[in-house]
Design an enzyme around this catalytic site. Structure first.
Site, mmCIF file in Angstrom:
data_model
loop_
_atom_site.group_PDB
_atom_site.id
_atom_site.type_symbol
_atom_site.label_atom_id
_atom_site.label_comp_id
_atom_site.label_asym_id
_atom_site.label_seq_id
_atom_site.Cartn_x
_atom_site.Cartn_y
_atom_site.Cartn_z
ATOM 1 N N HIS A 9 0.830 -1.203 0.000
ATOM 2 C CA HIS A 9 0.000 0.000 0.000
ATOM 3 C C HIS A 9 0.858 1.243 0.000
ATOM 4 C CE1 HIS A 9 -3.029 -2.739 2.250
ATOM 5 N NE2 HIS A 9 -2.750 -3.136 1.039
ATOM 6 N N CYS A 11 -2.737 -0.316 -19.739
ATOM 7 C CA CYS A 11 -2.536 0.549 -18.568
ATOM 8 C C CYS A 11 -1.585 -0.019 -17.523
ATOM 9 C CB CYS A 11 -3.873 0.913 -17.930
ATOM 10 S SG CYS A 11 -4.730 -0.497 -17.219
HETATM 11 C C1 PEP Z 1 -2.229 -4.215 -14.057
HETATM 12 O O1 PEP Z 1 -2.391 -5.316 -13.551
HETATM 13 O O2 PEP Z 1 -1.467 -3.995 -15.021
HETATM 14 C C2 PEP Z 1 -2.937 -3.044 -13.522
HETATM 15 C C3 PEP Z 1 -2.903 -1.878 -14.131
HETATM 16 O O3 PEP Z 1 -3.587 -3.197 -12.348
HETATM 17 P P1 PEP Z 1 -2.852 -3.209 -10.924
HETATM 18 O O4 PEP Z 1 -1.409 -2.875 -11.164
HETATM 19 O O5 PEP Z 1 -3.574 -2.195 -10.113
HETATM 20 O O6 PEP Z 1 -3.057 -4.611 -10.499
#
Ligand code: PEP
Ligand code: MG
Length: 750
Positions: free
Chosen positions: A363, A676
């Site tokens: 976190h 992303c």
């Molecule tokens: C990912 O898994 O690439 C993503 C953007 O989500 P997180 O990093 O929040 O798991």
């Protein structure tokens, strides 16, 4: 233990204290200690070996060995019996030293005539400082009491070292906490920062180590332990039941009530240590054990014991967390670990963060990322070394920290920062320009966010929208579930700040590494593959429904974009979509304004979804590839595990080919596609993603400039051709081909 031995031990410690109190140079004190110890233990030899550097020990004082070998005899870590004690941190007790495994004879010391050897580590709070040795001609093993006595002397030596007792003319040691030290950790958040140390938990300084009055010290200790128990009980009463905090406090209570712990400390006091020194001795033992324990649960418990010792020391010394020191200019926070709430309290005042522990997905790391503060994790021992106000440089790109750096390092670091600033200026000049590659391909660049504090970056970075708003941060930083109205207000403020730009709200992505403090933790054998994200949302739909309502209300008639995380199969999307439709109908019934347009998409984070039916691709309005998760499942390599997380390159031919197949499917169905994960913010990776046809990338705001800059100056069709050629040649990794292409086209790439 026999009374006689106790008083012997106290006598020795008393004499050591007098030595400390005397005005004398460091070398003189060391010499005196060897003399006193040999005398008290009835051995012919007592020697002190201290670390010259992290690998080399030096004989710094001796009683009994040849005087001319002092400051001449050196050995490597692990070399000979002394080196063995230093390396393992364990006592060596040998009746016949020359025949003990690893013995190495140092002719210049004249030690060949001594048979028995007892060596104990000199260490302070887990940090190795040297080795204390006694030797005698008589071949005999030392008794447990003698071993204990030497350990106590070693501890006093370690404390005296910390207090700077051995520096000065003819000194064996340079003053501690003055030398430059480099820490090699891991990247938690990229970026560089220069500033001054601000310790999250200032160290407790113990100056009275020895006592003549064990009764009073025992009494002080008992009283302090009683106070500690009361305070732990009070904390337990105030804690939310079922949370992680309670587990920790339960462990505290167990240790605070442990008879063994108290007994060991009382024995130390009987031998002549002050109450504080007795606590520190126990703490040191726990720290030494901590470095050897690989079991995560046990390590956590030893950490609990360490925390508890700190609390006890604060009670005994009256030193609080507040030391009266002012936060320095350009503060760089140093901590063993820190919770997200505490980090948010410091907020953007921090220039950098260095943690001894932490993990990429913790976190704290998520918050540091959201605040764009450079973060280095796994910087072992940094809290032992750093002092408030020390000059420090954090290189979040390399995962390196320079504490008290020398001039050459400072100059190099300044150059790096200046170059980055220049680059930022360049990026500033293209901030308002739409990103179009040299061969005319339009690529949309969006930013990832998760806190209100991120929103100003939407303007500063030139992002075209928020491609991923991680809503879980609002849940993670609180001690209780946020209410619907609170969330609706926050989401509305996010949309206000975006001023009509698209914001993709991802519904709660919890589970795996993101555990809510107020949710009952699941005992899952493999949380990354477990009950997380949309799986939780669909099985316990209360929170999902509340969140969807909050989003609809926040939109207040504006367009709304919602994305479901970790969808592994079509039915999960269909069920989540149905929840959205139900929420819309309900809000309408209640007379709330409905968003003018609703877009509902999914994150593609498991390979399975890439092979879903065409119906899914037609139905889903957009897909966003969560490369962080997708890559870990594609290669079966845990993104949190330092041993494997860098093992497979994103530009591995298999992975890029797989991503390309997703591009093809989305093209066939006319589904909008974006990416992303963290890779979208890495210029070379971003270039390849765009070259294979992913024309919307969402990344942290600071990456938009560098990514835009490279994309605008590069011909994507040529990059694609270079990738294809390398793949056809059979290259496993296509990175080399891209780098060659860039070099040939005048880029100065490493
Ligand atoms: C990912 O898994 O690439 C993503 C953007 O989500 P997180 O990093 O929040 O798991
Ligand atoms: Mg993910």
């Amino acid at each position: 233990m026999a009374d006689g031995l106790e008083s012997e031990s106290r006598k020795l410690l008393g004499r050591l204290r007098d030595t400390m109190a005397e005005q004398a140079a460091g070398q003189e004190r060391l010499d005196k200690i060897t003399h006193l110890t040999a005398d008290s233990m009835g051995t012919e030899v007592c020697s002190i070996y201290l670390f010259r550097d992290s690998e080399t020990l030096e004989l710094c004082a001796t009683q009994g060995l040849k005087a001319e070998s002092v400051h001449q005899t050196r050995m490597k870590l692990g070399e000979g019996l002394v080196g063995r004690v230093a390396r393992t941190g364990k006592t060596v007790n040998a009746a016949d030293a020359p025949s003990a495994p690893g013995f190495r004879y140092m002719p210049e010391t004249g030690e060949e005539i001594y048979s028995s050897f007892l060596g104990v580590p000199i260490q302070r709070l887990g940090e190795k400082l040297g080795v204390l040795v006694v030797q005698s001609k008589q071949a005999r093993e030392f008794t447990a009491d003698e071993v204990y006595a030497l350990e106590v002397v070693a501890m006093i030596l370690a404390e005296m070292t910390e207090l700077g007792a051995f520096v000065g003319e003819g000194a064996a040691l340079t003053r501690r906490h003055t030398q430059p030290v480099m820490f090699r950790g891991a990247t938690g958040q990229e970026g560089t920062a220069m500033g001054h140390v601000w310790l999250h938990e200032p160290r407790v300084v113990v100056t009275n180590l020895v006592t003549d009055d064990p009764e009073t010290e025992r009494e002080r200790l008992r009283k302090a332990v009683d106070d500690l128990r009361v305070s732990v009980d009070q904390m337990l009463e105030g804690a939310d039941s079922g949370g992680e905090e309670v587990q920790v406090l339960e462990a505290y209570r167990m240790f605070a009530n442990s008879k063994g712990w108290l007994k060991r400390m009382e024995t130390d006091i009987d031998r002549g240590l002050s109450a504080e020194a007795a606590v520190e001795k126990e703490q040191s033992t726990a720290r030494a054990r901590m470095s050897q324990v690989s079991d995560a649960y046990l390590r956590e418990r030893l950490h609990d014991l360490d925390d508890l010792s700190n609390r006890l020391l604060r009670i005994l010394t009256g030193q609080g967390r507040e030391t009266g020191s002012e936060m320095p200019e350009d503060p760089i926070l140093i901590a063993r670990n820190i919770g997200p709430g505490e980090l948010l309290e410091y907020g953007r005042s921090l220039k950098g963060i260095v943690l001894e522990e932490g993990s990429v997905g913790s976190h704290a790391a998520i918050v540091a990322r959201a605040l764009a503060i450079p973060l280095v994790i796994h910087a072992a021992r940094v809290t032992n070394e750093a002092l408030n106000g020390d000059h420090i440089m954090v290189d979040g790109d390399q995962g390196i920290v320079h504490l008290r750096p020398d001039d050459t390092v400072v100059a190099a670091f300044r150059d790096k920062i200046a170059m980055q600033a220049q680059a930022q200026e360049r990026y500033g000049s293209i901030r308002e320009t739409k990103c179009v590659s040299a061969d005319g391909c339009r690529v949309e660049l969006h930013m990832n966010a998760g806190l209100m504090a991120d929103l100003p970056s939407l303007v500063n970075s030139g992002a075209e929208g928020v491609g991923l708003f991680r809503t879980e941060l609002q849940f993670l930083i609180r001690n209780q579930m946020p209410r619907r109205t609170e969330l609706a207000q926050l989401y509305a403020r996010v949309m206000d700040a975006a001023q009509g730009k698209r914001v993709v709200f991802r519904t709660l992505d919890i589970g795996s590494d993101k555990v809510l403090p107020y949710m009952k933790p699941q005992d899952e054998p493999n949380p990354a593959l477990g009950w997380r994200a949309i799986r939780v949302g669909l099985d316990k739909p209360g929170v999902l429904r509340m969140q969807l309502q909050a989003l609809i209300r926040a939109a207040q008639g504006r367009p709304l974009t919602v994305m479901f995380p970790f969808v592994a199969q079509y039915s999960e999307f269909a069920d989540a979509r149905a929840e959205m439709d139900k929420a819309l109908a309900r809000e309408e019934r209640l007379g709330h304004p409905i968003p003018s347009a609703v877009e509902v998409g999914a994150m593609l984070e498991t390979p399975s979804l890439a092979f879903a039916s065409s119906k899914f691709f037609e139905e889903v309005q957009f897909l966003s590839i969560g490369g962080n998760d997708l890559k870990q499942f594609f290669f079966a390599a845990d993104r949190e595990n330092e041993l494997v997380r860098r093992r497979y390159d994103t530009l591995n031919a298999s992975f890029l080919t797989f991503l390309e197949s997703i591009v093809t499917r989305c093209r066939e169905s006319g589904t909008r596609l974006s990416f992303c994960g963290e890779d979208a913010g890495r210029p070379i990776e971003a270039l390849c993603l765009a070259a294979i046809g992913i024309h919307t990338l969402s990344m942290r705001p600071a990456s938009i400039g560098p990514v835009k800059s490279i994309l605008m100056r590069t011909n994507l069709a040529e990059v694609k051709a270079a990738l294809d050629a390398a793949r056809n040649r059979g290259d496993q990794n296509l990175r080399g081909a891209v780098m060659d292409y860039l070099r040939e086209n005048g880029w100065a790439v490493a």
